[in-house]
Design a protein around this motif. Sequence first.
Motif, PDB file in Angstrom:
ATOM      1  N   PRO A 130     -55.189 -47.780  98.396  1.00 54.69           N
ATOM      2  CA  PRO A 130     -56.266 -47.914  99.378  1.00 54.69           C
ATOM      3  C   PRO A 130     -56.090 -49.136 100.278  1.00 54.69           C
ATOM      4  CG  PRO A 130     -57.140 -47.452  97.191  1.00 54.69           C
ATOM      5  CD  PRO A 130     -55.684 -47.728  97.014  1.00 54.69           C
ATOM      6  N   ALA A 131     -56.391 -48.940 101.559  1.00 55.03           N
ATOM      7  CA  ALA A 131     -56.311 -50.049 102.510  1.00 55.03           C
ATOM      8  C   ALA A 131     -57.586 -50.895 102.472  1.00 55.03           C
ATOM      9  CB  ALA A 131     -56.090 -49.518 103.918  1.00 55.03           C
ATOM     10  N   CYS A 132     -58.698 -50.288 102.067  1.00 51.50           N
ATOM     11  CA  CYS A 132     -59.965 -51.023 101.954  1.00 51.50           C
ATOM     12  C   CYS A 132     -60.825 -50.349 100.899  1.00 51.50           C
ATOM     13  CB  CYS A 132     -60.691 -51.087 103.303  1.00 51.50           C
ATOM     14  SG  CYS A 132     -61.268 -49.472 103.921  1.00 51.50           S
ATOM     15  N   TRP A 133     -61.794 -51.100 100.380  1.00 48.90           N
ATOM     16  CA  TRP A 133     -62.671 -50.570  99.346  1.00 48.90           C
ATOM     17  C   TRP A 133     -63.954 -51.395  99.329  1.00 48.90           C
ATOM     18  CZ3 TRP A 133     -58.357 -53.446  98.706  1.00 48.90           C
ATOM     19  CH2 TRP A 133     -58.480 -54.675  98.059  1.00 48.90           C
ATOM     20  N   TYR A 134     -64.940 -50.909  98.591  1.00 49.45           N
ATOM     21  CA  TYR A 134     -66.223 -51.601  98.467  1.00 49.45           C
ATOM     22  C   TYR A 134     -66.400 -52.094  97.043  1.00 49.45           C
ATOM     23  CZ  TYR A 134     -67.364 -49.365 102.907  1.00 49.45           C
ATOM     24  OH  TYR A 134     -67.349 -48.952 104.223  1.00 49.45           O
ATOM     25  N   ALA A 135     -66.979 -53.295  96.926  1.00 47.79           N
ATOM     26  CA  ALA A 135     -67.230 -53.897  95.616  1.00 47.79           C
ATOM     27  C   ALA A 135     -68.339 -54.929  95.772  1.00 47.79           C
ATOM     28  CB  ALA A 135     -65.958 -54.545  95.071  1.00 47.79           C
ATOM     29  N   PRO A 136     -68.898 -55.452  94.660  1.00 49.10           N
ATOM     30  CA  PRO A 136     -69.932 -56.483  94.768  1.00 49.10           C
ATOM     31  C   PRO A 136     -69.438 -57.692  95.552  1.00 49.10           C
ATOM     32  CG  PRO A 136     -69.788 -55.674  92.522  1.00 49.10           C
ATOM     33  CD  PRO A 136     -68.609 -55.103  93.247  1.00 49.10           C
ATOM     34  N   LYS A 137     -70.339 -58.253  96.375  1.00 45.14           N
ATOM     35  CA  LYS A 137     -69.919 -59.418  97.154  1.00 45.14           C
ATOM     36  C   LYS A 137     -70.957 -60.533  97.183  1.00 45.14           C
ATOM     37  CE  LYS A 137     -66.977 -58.902 100.320  1.00 45.14           C
ATOM     38  NZ  LYS A 137     -66.217 -58.510 101.550  1.00 45.14           N
ATOM     39  N   TYR A 138     -72.256 -60.202  97.262  1.00 47.08           N
ATOM     40  CA  TYR A 138     -73.269 -61.246  97.405  1.00 47.08           C
ATOM     41  C   TYR A 138     -74.433 -61.047  96.441  1.00 47.08           C
ATOM     42  CZ  TYR A 138     -71.146 -62.208 101.992  1.00 47.08           C
ATOM     43  OH  TYR A 138     -70.275 -62.514 103.010  1.00 47.08           O
ATOM     44  N   THR A 139     -75.005 -62.154  96.005  1.00 43.81           N
ATOM     45  CA  THR A 139     -76.343 -62.137  95.427  1.00 43.81           C
ATOM     46  C   THR A 139     -77.335 -62.159  96.591  1.00 43.81           C
ATOM     47  OG1 THR A 139     -76.526 -64.541  95.360  1.00 43.81           O
ATOM     48  CG2 THR A 139     -75.506 -63.457  93.443  1.00 43.81           C
ATOM     49  N   PRO A 140     -78.622 -61.905  96.349  1.00 49.74           N
ATOM     50  CA  PRO A 140     -79.584 -61.958  97.460  1.00 49.74           C
ATOM     51  C   PRO A 140     -79.569 -63.294  98.212  1.00 49.74           C
ATOM     52  CG  PRO A 140     -80.572 -60.825  95.609  1.00 49.74           C
ATOM     53  CD  PRO A 140     -79.258 -61.350  95.125  1.00 49.74           C
TER      54      PRO A 140
END
Length: 346
Positions: free
Chosen positions: A86-96
Amino acid sequence: MPAMRPGSRTLITLFLVSSILAGAQPAMANTGVGGGAKTPPVPGGKTSGGADGDSLSAGVIVYDRSKNGSGDSVGPVTSTTSWTPPACWYAPKYTPAELQAYLEPIWAAGSTGDAWDQTQRDRYVNGHPYKDFNKAETGKGYWWDSYVNKSFPPGWDKCDEPYFWVATGDAPPANIKNAVTPQILAELAYNEIRVPSKDVSLAPADKTKVNLPTWAWLDKATFKPVSVTARIDALGMWATTTAKPVSLKIEPGTSDAVTYPASGVCALNNDDSVGEKYTAGDAHKTPPCGVKYLRSSGNGSYQLKATITWRITWSGSDGTNDRRLPDGSFGRSQDVTVQEIQSVNR
């Protein structure tokens, strides 16, 4: 910059690409873990996620390379098909709190346009659909965003969904493509696999003769399985990708040659060696793995290429075990000098 449509970062992406083409250096956070570079910087000079002080490090993929190939001769495998990780993907990044600290300075700067800033406030602050950056859910989930492959391959800018919330234990929204899974982790670990490539042992070793079979082999200690594990600690998710050598292909470097076997592909023996080591008395035998040159290399040499094919499989935290990924290959060339057989007439 023109006003942006709601929930889109497409123009930010185009702005970044233009900067790169113009010679600007992206200010990306260096996680030191590879294959998990964060999305490129948006106006405001901060990276979109990662471990750079104001963002969540838990979404960054961590790689365990302790069982990977090492040394000067190693290199990345290349898929034997058109498949790519994959060239890109989604994952956790920020808390509120982290998302608030990231977005509010961008809105205050006004560089993204008042209209777009207002749609962002509506989405993340004013309850359409999130309120106050979801602070009421602190500790119960993360804001997810896109990450990109560190080499920016084609398609790296296709993950352009706006930040979205995923509660702990819940699956990402079904409409989100490339939300991280154990399989995506395995495919990204494929990128990190490094395998050895060494000169094939030949007999005769330095110079061979026209029409003389040249034996080729690799000792069993030369090649062994290697693996890389990729994990995201915040999700308790992991995958291990393993590469095991399965065959050696010999390409003589000239059409004036015959390979043994005829396909040029030498399978691994039961002890994981390739071919058979030449011993005294084998001169008139046909080698199980080797080459016979039919023409002299003259004042130069032929470039014999030896390519190892590696069987790639993965296992993961979802219970997957030994599932196939496309085979990979890695080759190396070496000089072979071929001389005419000299005869003496009396």
